[in-house]
Design an enzyme around this catalytic site. Structure first.
Site, PDB file in Angstrom:
ATOM      1  N   TYR A   1       0.841  -1.182   0.000  1.00 19.77           N
ATOM      2  CA  TYR A   1       0.000   0.000   0.000  1.00 19.77           C
ATOM      3  C   TYR A   1       0.875   1.229   0.000  1.00 19.77           C
ATOM      4  O   TYR A   1       1.777   1.369   0.812  1.00 19.77           O
ATOM      5  CB  TYR A   1      -0.956   0.052   1.189  1.00 19.77           C
ATOM      6  CG  TYR A   1      -1.841   1.254   1.028  1.00 19.77           C
ATOM      7  CD1 TYR A   1      -2.910   1.201   0.149  1.00 19.77           C
ATOM      8  CD2 TYR A   1      -1.535   2.450   1.619  1.00 19.77           C
ATOM      9  CE1 TYR A   1      -3.672   2.321  -0.102  1.00 19.77           C
ATOM     10  CE2 TYR A   1      -2.289   3.581   1.383  1.00 19.77           C
ATOM     11  CZ  TYR A   1      -3.358   3.521   0.524  1.00 19.77           C
ATOM     12  OH  TYR A   1      -4.102   4.637   0.261  1.00 19.77           O
TER      13      TYR A   1
ATOM     14  N   TRP B   1       2.064   4.630  -2.971  1.00 19.85           N
ATOM     15  CA  TRP B   1       2.080   4.959  -4.385  1.00 19.85           C
ATOM     16  C   TRP B   1       3.234   4.315  -5.130  1.00 19.85           C
ATOM     17  O   TRP B   1       3.289   4.369  -6.341  1.00 19.85           O
ATOM     18  CB  TRP B   1       2.096   6.474  -4.560  1.00 19.85           C
ATOM     19  CG  TRP B   1       0.746   7.077  -4.319  1.00 19.85           C
ATOM     20  CD1 TRP B   1      -0.229   6.609  -3.491  1.00 19.85           C
ATOM     21  CD2 TRP B   1       0.215   8.256  -4.912  1.00 19.85           C
ATOM     22  NE1 TRP B   1      -1.322   7.430  -3.519  1.00 19.85           N
ATOM     23  CE2 TRP B   1      -1.075   8.461  -4.387  1.00 19.85           C
ATOM     24  CE3 TRP B   1       0.710   9.178  -5.815  1.00 19.85           C
ATOM     25  CZ2 TRP B   1      -1.875   9.528  -4.754  1.00 19.85           C
ATOM     26  CZ3 TRP B   1      -0.091  10.256  -6.172  1.00 19.85           C
ATOM     27  CH2 TRP B   1      -1.368  10.421  -5.652  1.00 19.85           C
TER      28      TRP B   1
END
Length: 767
Positions: free
Chosen positions: A109, A111
């Site tokens: 989790y 970017w």
């Protein structure tokens, strides 16, 4: 020929190598380039890099599950790649054989990379699927509540993000822009697959110049910059639904509702109206009722409702509003309020769910699915809402409600994390520390010695986006980029793909994982697959070799004005929504049928478990806002010189109203302790009139740095304080913005920050 690279913060032109090494500059034509990404080549970043594969000493000496209480507290042994890969492959096989694949959590989790092939989340999920699957997560910390509530009401959050009315349309048609939580342009510096041209600051300025009037409602005022004046209406955190109900009551009382639109395009308004007027519960949601909850004068609420009905009005809510207890309600309520005004689908009117949250919203570009790596099929059905990771580890076998179904937490023995930092994203980090001790083994692919890496058992050093070739594309950003390698991999770092190739070979699934392609062949393959799909959509792009030589494809010719839900408005029968009724569901029979006391069948005011109107406010009288940082993306590049310049004395700033600071004997720059019953952290006080009394703000992103003896967090990470509960039984989203604290200080001789120090490293040759 110009060489390009791309990251979440934008597209960059690469200057040729010089004596001091290559440099990057913003792509030509970007009106508001972000400064964050310009510091990706900061040499100081190498001080925090993981140089070689490393194994926690107790785990290496005594095997899986050994002294998990020492994670984050003991040395690592640096080993060669073959030994590290052998160890992890054997451990994956042990867990699969003894417990099954449902004992593996595939954590990814964050970017990660803007590149579409070297994207850690895609890589780890593809690998784990080739060995039989894994327990996955759903949704996001940013939008956990929105992802679940919105499909019941209007459309998926993903669909809505791609249909927001474009900035040019609002500049031409909007007269009044009312935003709950501002339009934080600092958040819009980036997009998940890489930003194109940064449009949010320019969009706001164009609207201001065109005469649009702005009203910003919320506890802070520095989250809206238009280049001109705007009205700030201070309101208590977590009280937005109460104020919206006061506005809605006024529309009904003054006969200003668009009842024709409510009848033709919505279902359930009659049920909601009975609640609004008090017919259902005996409490009329009047402006006076709302004032007692949100602190906004009743007269201003009533006047604003009249102003909204008399103008072409765009209503906006920041994503932060749904990151709170009962976070589903503000998104549902803003849609209800916009429906009552009857302007949904009109140019410049209606609603937005997150203008300013990232660069994409308000884009004039077409929605196109870009290059992608097939992750394969997951044979394990079990999942968790992403923000429930600590519950998963602490409570195996227990059930939890989610979107109308009761599910069960699996028993996790191995966590494999690649691309992300849970010690940034998660709440109540002291609780997370306890949960993190439960698995037998934690494996991390990581570039830097983050708090997560320091708490792993095996750490594989991974490359950064500047150390590899890739393709970058975020839908509606308007640029497809051949992202070229700028610098060689650091020390012994490898691409995630190469790491998983090594594991796949040892586990006998190399062919399934690679399909016979190396990284270069995969990049070519996913591009040509994208090119074929775009050709069917009427978008022509060059063959791969031409693209790779040219470096950039500009999709501006396919851009045009966007009006959210215009087709639905013009003919709701021919263009139905994907809700059960095909219309806007202001009352949802489906949600009502779930029987959740914390999420009834229509937008509802429910007092959060912690807020300034709660009993706990006597002990902890300040509401903490933990918003996104301005000088980094989440925790990425926190160790850069640019991020460090935004700190005060090396710690994160704490915005506090001058009256609250004086009352506590605190002056600007003082080191203070922020505390509640969950934890304590140090920060640097910054008194400001931009925040209302009774509220403090400490942005997220500071690398977690607890004192191992006292637990005091030394750097300014607000997530040692935030609440780790689900927003409701419906979505189980993140509730970080429901948080009460107090502040004391100044702190004399505060402990030094050690967040950017590597753990003690021992050479495997010495053992």
């Amino acid at each position: 020929m110009t060489t390009y690279t791309a990251a979440h913060w934008g597209v960059y032109e690469v200057e040729p190598s010089a004596a001091e090494g290559p440099r990057i500059r913003p792509v030509a034509g970007d009106p508001d380039p972000s400064s964050i990404g310009l510091h990706q080549l900061d040499p100081a970043l190498n001080r925090t890099r993981v140089r070689r594969p490393a194994v926690r000493k107790s785990w290496l000496e005594h095997g899986p599950g050994a002294r998990t209480d020492l994670r984050g507290r003991e040395p690592f042994v640096e080993v060669d790649w073959d030994r590290a890969l052998d160890l992890v492959a054997a451990e994956l096989q042990r867990v699969r054989t003894r417990y099954g694949n449902a004992a593996i959590f595939g954590g990814s989790y964050g970017w990660a990379s803007a590149g579409r092939f070297h994207h850690a989340q895609s890589q780890v999920h593809r690998f784990l699927n080739t060995i039989g699957g894994y327990v996955r997560h759903l949704n996001s910390y940013s939008l956990g509540a929105a992802h679940v509530i919105l499909p019941h009401v209007v459309a998926t959050m993903t669909d809505l993000q791609h249909m927001h009315t474009s900035w040019d349309v609002m500049a031409e048609h909007t007269e009044l822009f009312v935003t709950f939580g501002g339009v934080p342009a600092k958040n819009a510096q980036m997009a998940p697959g890489g930003s194109g041209l940064h449009r949010v600051p320019e969009g706001l300025r164009r609207m201001q110049k065109a005469g649009v009037r702005f009203v910003n409602i919320g506890p802070v005022d520095d989250n809206l910059e238009t280049g001109g004046d705007h009205e700030w209406i201070p309101a208590r955190p977590n009280s937005d639904v109460a104020m919206m109900l006061g506005l809605a009551w006024t529309l009904v009382d003054r006969g200003l509702c668009d009842r024709a639109f409510l009848a033709s395009h919505c279902v359930g308004f009659e049920r909601f109206e009975r609640y609004l007027t008090g017919t259902e519960d005996g409490i009329a949601k009047t402006p006076a009722w709302a004032e007692a909850l949100c602190g906004v004068p009743a007269e201003r609420i009533e006047a604003l409702a009249v102003e909204m009905a008399g103008a072409r009005t765009m209503l906006n809510v920041a994503w932060s509003l749904q990151r709170a207890h009962h976070g589903e309600q503000p998104f549902w309520m803003v849609i209800t309020l916009a429906a009552m005004l009857g302007q949904i689908g009109l140019p410049g009117g209606g609603f937005g769910v997150g203008y300013g949250a990232m660069n994409t919203l308000g884009s004039p570009h077409r929605r196109l699915s870009g290059p992608r790596l097939d992750q394969g099929r997951n044979a394990v059905d079990a999942f968790i809402p992403v923000a429930r990771i600590a519950d998963l580890l602490l409570h195996p076998g227990e059930t939890f409600p989610y979107d109308g179904v009761d599910r069960t937490y699996p028993d996790i023995h191995l966590v494999y994390w690649a691309g992300g930092n849970p010690y940034h994203h998660h709440q109540d980090l002291n609780r997370m520390e306890r949960a993190w001790q439960k698995p037998d083994t934690i494996v991390v692919n990581e570039q830097c010695w983050t708090a997560t890496a320091k708490r792993a058992d095996v750490v594989f050093p991974a490359t950064t986006g500047l150390e590899r070739d890739d393709i970058s594309y975020a839908t509606q950003e308007g640029l497809l980029v051949a992202t070229k390698q700028v610098v060689p991999p650091f020390a012994e770092a490898r691409h995630d793909f190469d790491i998983f190739c090594g594991l796949a070979e040892r586990m006998g699934v190399a062919e399934a994982f690679t399909e016979g392609r190396d990284a270069e062949a995969w990049i070519r393959h996913i591009y040509e697959d994208c090119r074929e799909r775009w050709d069917k959509a009427g978008v022509d792009i060059p063959d791969f070799d031409t693209f790779w030589e040219k470096g950039l494809v500009d999709l501006d010719k396919d851009a045009g004005p966007v009006i959210m839900l215009s087709e639905f408005r013009s003919d709701p029968e021919a263009n139905p929504l994907k809700t059960p009724s095909g219309k806007l569901e202001l009352f949802s029979e489906e949600i009502e049928s779930f029987g959740y006391a914390d999420c009834p069948g229509h937008a509802t005011w429910m007092a959060p478990c912690e807020w300034l109107g709660a009993e706990q406010a006597h002990a902890f009288p300040l509401h903490l806002i933990s918003d996104q940082p301005a000088r980094k993306l989440h925790s990425q590049l926190d160790d850069s010189a640019y991020s460090r310049k935004g700190k005060v004395g090396g710690r994160e700033p704490l915005l506090i109203h001058p009256d609250d600071a004086v009352r506590r004997g605190i002056a600007a720059g003082d080191v203070v302790e922020v505390f509640n019953g969950r934890g304590r952290c140090l920060a640097a006080a910054v008194p400001s009139e931009d925040i209302m009394p009774g509220v403090v703000r400490m942005s997220t992103g500071a690398w977690y740095d607890p004192d191992p003896e006292t637990g005091l967090e030394r750097h300014g990470n607000p997530n040692v304080l935030t609440l780790d509960i689900g927003t409701s039984s419906l979505s189980q989203g993140c509730a970080a913005h429901t948080c009460l604290v107090d502040v004391r200080g100044p702190v004399n001789e505060p402990a030094p920050v050690r967040a950017f120090e590597a753990p003690e490293l021992i050479s495997g040759d010495d053992l």
